[in-house]
Design a protein around this motif. Structure first.
Motif, mmCIF file in Angstrom:
data_model
loop_
_atom_site.group_PDB
_atom_site.id
_atom_site.type_symbol
_atom_site.label_atom_id
_atom_site.label_comp_id
_atom_site.label_asym_id
_atom_site.label_seq_id
_atom_site.Cartn_x
_atom_site.Cartn_y
_atom_site.Cartn_z
ATOM 1 N N MET A 231 0.969 -1.190 0.028
ATOM 2 C CA MET A 231 -0.087 0.033 -0.046
ATOM 3 C C MET A 231 1.063 1.275 0.021
ATOM 4 O O MET A 231 0.583 2.329 -0.601
ATOM 5 C CB MET A 231 -0.945 -0.058 1.344
ATOM 6 C CG MET A 231 -2.018 1.231 1.133
ATOM 7 S SD MET A 231 -3.019 1.310 -0.129
ATOM 8 C CE MET A 231 -4.205 -0.148 0.439
ATOM 9 N N ASP A 232 2.121 1.216 0.612
ATOM 10 C CA ASP A 232 2.863 2.451 0.623
ATOM 11 C C ASP A 232 3.466 2.277 -0.452
ATOM 12 O O ASP A 232 3.687 3.668 -0.937
ATOM 13 C CB ASP A 232 4.045 2.259 1.889
ATOM 14 C CG ASP A 232 3.567 2.213 3.359
ATOM 15 O OD1 ASP A 232 2.559 2.930 3.470
ATOM 16 O OD2 ASP A 232 4.238 1.940 4.270
ATOM 17 N N SER A 233 3.953 1.384 -1.379
ATOM 18 C CA SER A 233 4.533 1.762 -2.691
ATOM 19 C C SER A 233 3.275 2.026 -3.472
ATOM 20 O O SER A 233 3.580 2.806 -4.569
ATOM 21 C CB SER A 233 4.854 0.539 -3.050
ATOM 22 O OG SER A 233 5.916 -0.091 -2.225
ATOM 23 N N ILE A 234 2.323 1.806 -3.686
ATOM 24 C CA ILE A 234 1.035 2.137 -4.448
ATOM 25 C C ILE A 234 0.849 3.785 -4.066
ATOM 26 O O ILE A 234 0.526 4.549 -5.295
ATOM 27 C CB ILE A 234 -0.303 1.522 -4.328
ATOM 28 C CG1 ILE A 234 -0.076 0.095 -4.633
ATOM 29 C CG2 ILE A 234 -1.350 2.233 -5.033
ATOM 30 C CD1 ILE A 234 -1.495 -0.934 -4.178
ATOM 31 N N ARG A 235 0.899 4.125 -2.880
ATOM 32 C CA ARG A 235 0.633 5.398 -2.604
ATOM 33 C C ARG A 235 1.635 6.107 -3.058
ATOM 34 O O ARG A 235 1.362 7.464 -3.377
ATOM 35 C CB ARG A 235 0.693 5.531 -0.945
ATOM 36 C CG ARG A 235 0.270 7.164 -0.556
ATOM 37 C CD ARG A 235 0.081 6.820 0.746
ATOM 38 N NE ARG A 235 -1.203 6.436 1.356
ATOM 39 C CZ ARG A 235 -0.848 4.893 2.266
ATOM 40 N NH1 ARG A 235 0.536 4.641 2.392
ATOM 41 N NH2 ARG A 235 -1.843 4.430 2.482
ATOM 42 N N GLU A 236 3.053 6.055 -3.180
ATOM 43 C CA GLU A 236 4.304 6.691 -3.719
ATOM 44 C C GLU A 236 3.876 6.845 -5.308
ATOM 45 O O GLU A 236 4.233 7.839 -5.883
ATOM 46 C CB GLU A 236 5.252 5.736 -3.386
ATOM 47 C CG GLU A 236 5.870 5.937 -1.871
ATOM 48 C CD GLU A 236 7.243 5.183 -1.995
ATOM 49 O OE1 GLU A 236 7.778 4.771 -2.761
ATOM 50 O OE2 GLU A 236 7.508 5.070 -0.711
ATOM 51 N N ASP A 238 0.642 6.560 -6.969
ATOM 52 C CA ASP A 238 -0.676 7.026 -7.328
ATOM 53 C C ASP A 238 -1.421 7.280 -5.990
ATOM 54 O O ASP A 238 -2.072 6.133 -5.579
ATOM 55 C CB ASP A 238 -1.266 6.141 -8.237
ATOM 56 C CG ASP A 238 -2.588 6.892 -8.800
ATOM 57 O OD1 ASP A 238 -3.334 7.497 -8.139
ATOM 58 O OD2 ASP A 238 -2.870 6.372 -9.920
ATOM 59 N N GLU A 239 -1.334 8.227 -5.527
ATOM 60 C CA GLU A 239 -1.938 8.593 -3.941
ATOM 61 C C GLU A 239 -3.530 8.592 -4.137
ATOM 62 O O GLU A 239 -4.060 7.736 -3.353
ATOM 63 C CB GLU A 239 -1.664 9.722 -3.530
ATOM 64 C CG GLU A 239 -1.997 10.146 -2.180
ATOM 65 C CD GLU A 239 -1.734 11.550 -1.476
ATOM 66 O OE1 GLU A 239 -2.029 11.778 -0.559
ATOM 67 O OE2 GLU A 239 -0.710 12.104 -2.260
ATOM 68 N N GLU A 240 -4.004 8.881 -5.162
ATOM 69 C CA GLU A 240 -5.463 8.742 -5.400
ATOM 70 C C GLU A 240 -6.089 7.397 -5.311
ATOM 71 O O GLU A 240 -6.745 6.744 -4.789
ATOM 72 C CB GLU A 240 -6.235 9.399 -6.871
ATOM 73 C CG GLU A 240 -7.569 9.348 -6.676
ATOM 74 C CD GLU A 240 -7.801 10.097 -7.929
ATOM 75 O OE1 GLU A 240 -9.216 10.208 -8.378
ATOM 76 O OE2 GLU A 240 -7.119 10.698 -8.824
ATOM 77 N N SER A 242 -4.247 4.545 -4.243
ATOM 78 C CA SER A 242 -4.177 3.770 -2.890
ATOM 79 C C SER A 242 -5.234 4.306 -2.004
ATOM 80 O O SER A 242 -5.650 3.397 -1.322
ATOM 81 C CB SER A 242 -2.845 4.419 -2.165
ATOM 82 O OG SER A 242 -2.834 5.672 -1.769
ATOM 83 N N GLN A 243 -5.800 5.585 -2.008
ATOM 84 C CA GLN A 243 -7.030 5.901 -1.167
ATOM 85 C C GLN A 243 -8.323 5.104 -1.704
ATOM 86 O O GLN A 243 -8.856 4.892 -0.780
ATOM 87 C CB GLN A 243 -7.102 7.406 -1.241
ATOM 88 C CG GLN A 243 -8.273 8.130 -0.380
ATOM 89 C CD GLN A 243 -7.915 7.744 1.197
ATOM 90 O OE1 GLN A 243 -6.597 7.870 1.697
ATOM 91 N NE2 GLN A 243 -8.499 6.915 1.887
ATOM 92 N N GLN A 246 -7.898 1.766 -0.425
ATOM 93 C CA GLN A 246 -8.147 1.686 0.916
ATOM 94 C C GLN A 246 -9.392 1.740 1.459
ATOM 95 O O GLN A 246 -10.025 1.223 2.331
ATOM 96 C CB GLN A 246 -7.124 2.838 1.740
ATOM 97 C CG GLN A 246 -7.123 2.854 3.155
ATOM 98 C CD GLN A 246 -6.486 1.693 3.945
ATOM 99 O OE1 GLN A 246 -5.259 1.433 3.425
ATOM 100 N NE2 GLN A 246 -7.106 0.978 4.600
#
Length: 349
Positions: A231-236, A238-240, A242-243, A246
């Motif tokens: 999830m941290d890697s996805i957030r880095e 593409d933050e949208e 990852s959210q 989540q």
């Protein structure tokens, strides 16, 4: 079948059937049948169900006549509630399976039961060990890997995904989240590739697969540490995204949003040891909700056991919570309960 046995209420004298969960009851019933009859039942279960009941059957030692009699009486009491009129009807089977599994999941099973087709093509992978599947698709193009992971059940896909390196996991999870639909020709071609490896034939139909929900479902089944890093890697990247993933995930704390009937259904399928470890790491509100949905005596015993329980590793607590979430998702997929959670659910008027 284990779900049906789990719901049977009457108890046989001499043995408290409530001490057995649904899988144990199914295992006892199957072990008391002939090999041929047991095989006929097992072939109609889903791969994960076969694995679960098979493991219990193989490890069962306390196989007393008292237990056998208790399970048989439960089964007979339940069977008497159903009529066999029209049971052989193809239309009956189609409607029953579609109502239970939904059109997409029921389609393949109906073909196997009514048309006599075995598990072939992509369906062959459902019956394989996750490491086996990972090795089969490891050298395939990422797009093929994506379709395979989107096609299989989330729990199996999570186990397969765990066999890949972090960088590959990230790429595949983002591809799954962005996938929406696979054209019939592409699915047919992939089925044929799988067939060549397992010598069979398989049809194909247009399939909606992948997407943010599929990614969230797979994430739900990943080991907690792997899930967090991914999830941290996805957030880095593409933050949208990852959210959005989540928001669609269902975590242990979301059980607080499940109604009392749903909590009670979950508790019937959960082992006491797993429940104790899971709620040891839960907040007071969720712990209270769970205790309030147990009988007074059971709640008091659990509270006493929790108080006397020593320190538990965080990894054990997380594993127990994952186990309970797996039960909750299975019951939700079967339409027996409704899950709430951060992502919300369907609205009703």
């Amino acid at each position: 079948m284990s779900d049906e046995i789990q719901e049977i209420a009457p108890m046989a004298p001499g043995f408290d059937v409530d001490k057995l969960d649904g899988v144990e009851r199914a295992a006892i019933l199957l072990l008391s049948l002939s090999e041929e009859d047991a095989a006929q039942i097992l072939k109609h279960l889903e791969p994960k169900q076969v694995q679960q009941v098979g493991m219990v059957m193989a490890g069962m030692e306390d196989f007393t006549q008292e237990k056998i009699t208790a399970v048989h009486k439960l089964f007979i009491n339940e069977i008497q509630n159903f009529s066999t009129i029209g049971f052989q009807s193809e239309e009956f089977v189609r409607k029953a399976l579609t109502a239970a599994l939904g059109e997409d999941k029921a389609g393949n099973l109906i073909d196997q039961i009514i048309m006599g087709n075995g598990a072939k093509g992509l369906d062959s992978l459902k019956w394989m060990d996750s490491k086996q599947v990972a090795n089969i698709i490891r050298n395939e193009h990422p797009q093929i890997q994506t379709i395979v992971l989107s096609y299989l059940e989330p729990e199996q896909s999570a186990e397969i995904l765990s066999q890949f390196a972090d960088k590959v996991r990230l790429d595949l999870m983002m591809r799954i989240a962005n996938l929406e639909e696979v054209q019939p020709a592409a699915l047919q071609e992939l089925n044929e590739i799988m067939e060549k490896q397992f010598a069979g034939q398989a049809g194909a139909q247009a399939a909606k697969m992948g997407g943010l929900k599929a990614a969230a479902d797979i994430m739900n089944y990943l080991d907690t540490n792997v899930e967090g890093m991914l999830m941290d890697s996805i957030r880095e990247h593409d933050e949208e995204m990852s959210q959005q993933i989540q928001d669609l995930m269902f975590v242990f704390e979301n059980l607080a949003d499940v109604d009392d009937r749903g909590i009670q259904a979950i508790l019937r399928d959960v082992q006491q040891d797993a429940l104790m470890k899971a709620i040891k790491g839960a907040d007071e509100a969720l712990k209270e909700k769970i205790l309030n949905n147990m009988s007074k005596r059971a709640a008091e015993m659990l509270a006493d056991d929790l108080e006397a329980m020593g320190p538990v590793r965080i990894s054990e607590v997380e594993a127990a919570q994952k186990e309970i979430l797996s039960v909750a998702r299975r019951l939700s997929d079967a339409g027996e309960i409704m899950l709430g959670g951060a992502g919300g659910g369907d609205e009703f008027l």
